[in-house]
Design a protein around this motif. Structure first.
Motif, PDB file in Angstrom:
ATOM      1  N   LYS A  58       1.208  14.458   6.215  1.00 41.44           N
ATOM      2  CA  LYS A  58       0.442  14.820   5.022  1.00 41.44           C
ATOM      3  C   LYS A  58       0.318  13.598   4.114  1.00 41.44           C
ATOM      4  CE  LYS A  58       2.171  19.585   5.063  1.00 41.44           C
ATOM      5  NZ  LYS A  58       2.944  20.611   4.295  1.00 41.44           N
ATOM      6  N   PRO A  59      -0.809  12.894   4.169  1.00 41.84           N
ATOM      7  CA  PRO A  59      -0.968  11.668   3.379  1.00 41.84           C
ATOM      8  C   PRO A  59      -0.700  11.841   1.889  1.00 41.84           C
ATOM      9  CG  PRO A  59      -2.753  11.898   4.951  1.00 41.84           C
ATOM     10  CD  PRO A  59      -1.969  13.183   5.016  1.00 41.84           C
ATOM     11  N   THR A  60      -0.988  13.033   1.345  1.00 42.00           N
ATOM     12  CA  THR A  60      -0.781  13.226  -0.091  1.00 42.00           C
ATOM     13  C   THR A  60       0.691  13.202  -0.468  1.00 42.00           C
ATOM     14  OG1 THR A  60      -0.857  15.620   0.260  1.00 42.00           O
ATOM     15  CG2 THR A  60      -2.905  14.537  -0.417  1.00 42.00           C
ATOM     16  N   MET A 108      -3.617   4.029   4.450  1.00 42.76           N
ATOM     17  CA  MET A 108      -4.402   2.797   4.547  1.00 42.76           C
ATOM     18  C   MET A 108      -4.840   2.485   5.973  1.00 42.76           C
ATOM     19  SD  MET A 108      -4.980   1.921   1.563  1.00 42.76           S
ATOM     20  CE  MET A 108      -5.871   0.436   2.019  1.00 42.76           C
ATOM     21  N   ASP A 109      -4.086   2.915   6.986  1.00 40.86           N
ATOM     22  CA  ASP A 109      -4.517   2.630   8.351  1.00 40.86           C
ATOM     23  C   ASP A 109      -5.805   3.370   8.698  1.00 40.86           C
ATOM     24  OD1 ASP A 109      -3.227   5.077   8.247  1.00 40.86           O
ATOM     25  OD2 ASP A 109      -2.409   4.911  10.286  1.00 40.86           O
ATOM     26  N   LYS A 110      -5.956   4.588   8.155  1.00 38.18           N
ATOM     27  CA  LYS A 110      -7.190   5.340   8.395  1.00 38.18           C
ATOM     28  C   LYS A 110      -8.344   4.740   7.594  1.00 38.18           C
ATOM     29  CE  LYS A 110      -5.258   9.771   9.836  1.00 38.18           C
ATOM     30  NZ  LYS A 110      -3.931   9.222  10.154  1.00 38.18           N
ATOM     31  N   TRP A 111      -8.025   4.283   6.399  1.00 38.96           N
ATOM     32  CA  TRP A 111      -9.042   3.612   5.579  1.00 38.96           C
ATOM     33  C   TRP A 111      -9.529   2.339   6.283  1.00 38.96           C
ATOM     34  CZ3 TRP A 111     -12.132   4.303   1.483  1.00 38.96           C
ATOM     35  CH2 TRP A 111     -12.675   3.170   0.857  1.00 38.96           C
ATOM     36  N   ASP A 112      -8.604   1.544   6.771  1.00 40.94           N
ATOM     37  CA  ASP A 112      -8.979   0.302   7.450  1.00 40.94           C
ATOM     38  C   ASP A 112      -9.800   0.573   8.711  1.00 40.94           C
ATOM     39  OD1 ASP A 112      -7.631  -1.122   5.515  1.00 40.94           O
ATOM     40  OD2 ASP A 112      -5.777  -1.285   6.682  1.00 40.94           O
TER      41      ASP A 112
END
Length: 383
Positions: free
Chosen positions: A307-309, A332-336
């Motif tokens: 859960k990223p949150t 951040m890995d998903k953002w990147d």
């Protein structure tokens, strides 16, 4: 000359049995300035905790306060054992940063009681402070329960729960929890101050009002103890950075006691710790496996990974990592992984959703346009 004199002083400390407490360059400089380690004073505070105090919560309720090694060796003994040339305590200010559930509230409660009854200070005024009265009452409340559970202390101290006050009539001393109403704090003659959860302070007014309250005392002690926060413009961050500079040898302040337990996410500060590994958990949590259950900790970490949150919350409260925001909405890995180039000209005439975020002080003003495309979006951000 300095090296020769230091060697002579270190040899003398070894002969007197306290050379092991010279653990840093700051300690060496303090020794050069006439500071020394009083083993009797250090052992006295340990004896006070383990002989007179009892814990009141969970599986430890009713049991003597037997100190863990880190509480004894890293905190209490150096904090109270180091003395200046004149025999008074070396440290006047302390900054202790440690994750939740490592027993900091009970530890602070014990320190407050020691300063009240065992520090040899006539008319001592001891206070616990925090962002609000309820938070300040956590430390006080544990102290009150410790007094009631101790036959020796309960004979000597008078507890007034309605006023959140404990009196030691023999020396005309008092310990109480403070509210967060700043104007009423002027004029306090503070011998001891426990500032709990400094990261939660909305501004620096209360801290600045109280920090000089012990100026008339010979050996006042102000201890700030907190978990990590996220506001890099707060009084807590200011104190943390000062503590880090002392630990790294950048700043020398013989009167400031720094102690930080934390995982590292900043490559500029050394190897980055993997927050999902048990070795990292133990680095930040000296009480892991004692007051903190390893299996429960592992479950919380796994949930935070899913859960990223929850990641920022877990990192702050469990690993003492200062985050850039209270809650993280995307790893951040998903953002990147979503990176790519966008041609603004190719987006003309397309369906679009826009969002505007205005700044107030040091934040970024951002306008972002989202263009739906095949179940995903292309983003055109302007900062």
């Amino acid at each position: 000359m300095r090296k020769g004199r230091l060697k002579s002083l270190l040899d003398a400390a070894k002969d007197e049995g306290w050379s092991d407490w010279i653990r840093s360059e700051a300690d060496e400089k303090a020794v050069l300035g006439g500071c020394w380690f009083d083993l009797e004073a250090a052992n006295r505070v340990v004896t006070f905790f383990e002989r007179f105090l009892k814990l009141s919560k969970g599986q430890w309720a009713g049991k003597p306060f037997v100190l863990q090694e880190w509480q004894k060796q890293d905190l209490l003994m150096p904090l109270f054992g180091w003395k200046k040339r004149n025999g008074f305590r070396r440290f006047r200010n302390g900054y202790i940063e440690i994750p939740k559930k490592n027993g900091k509230s009970a530890l602070c409660s014990g320190i407050a009681l020691y300063l009240l009854v065992a520090d040899g200070e006539p008319g001592a005024e001891v206070y616990s402070a925090a962002a609000d009265r309820d938070q300040a009452s956590i430390v006080y409340g544990e102290s009150e329960r410790m007094v009631k559970a101790s036959p020796s202390l309960s004979k000597r101290l008078t507890v007034v729960p309605s006023r959140k006050t404990i009196y030691f009539q023999k020396t005309n001393s008092v310990y109480r929890a403070l509210s967060a109403d700043v104007p009423t704090k002027e004029g306090l003659n503070i011998h001891g101050l426990i500032f709990d959860e400094l990261h939660a302070q909305p501004d620096r007014k209360l801290f600045d009002t109280l920090r000089y309250g012990g100026a008339a005392r010979q050996q006042p002690l102000m201890v700030s103890i907190t978990t990590a926060g996220f506001d890099r413009h707060s009084i807590c961050w200011e104190q943390r950075e000062y503590a880090r500079k002392i630990l790294k040898g950048i700043v020398f302040d013989e009167s400031f006691f720094p102690l930080i337990y934390a995982a590292n996410e900043d490559p500029n500060e050394g190897p980055v710790d993997d927050w999902t590994k048990e070795a990292t958990w133990r680095k930040a949590n000296p009480s892991l496996g004692i007051t903190i259950d390893v299996d429960s900790f592992a479950s919380e970490c796994k949930e935070a990974q899913e859960k990223p949150t929850l990641q920022n919350t877990f990192k702050r409260y469990r690993l003492n990592i200062w985050t850039s925001s209270d809650v993280r909405w995307m790893p951040m890995d998903k953002w990147d992984a979503s990176a790519g180039t966008v041609d603004p000209g190719a987006l003309l005439g397309r369906e679009c959703y826009g969002g505007l975020d205005l700044s107030t002080t040091l934040d970024i003003t951002a306008c972002v346009f989202l263009f739906p495309e095949d179940g995903a979006y292309k983003a055109l951000p302007l900062f």
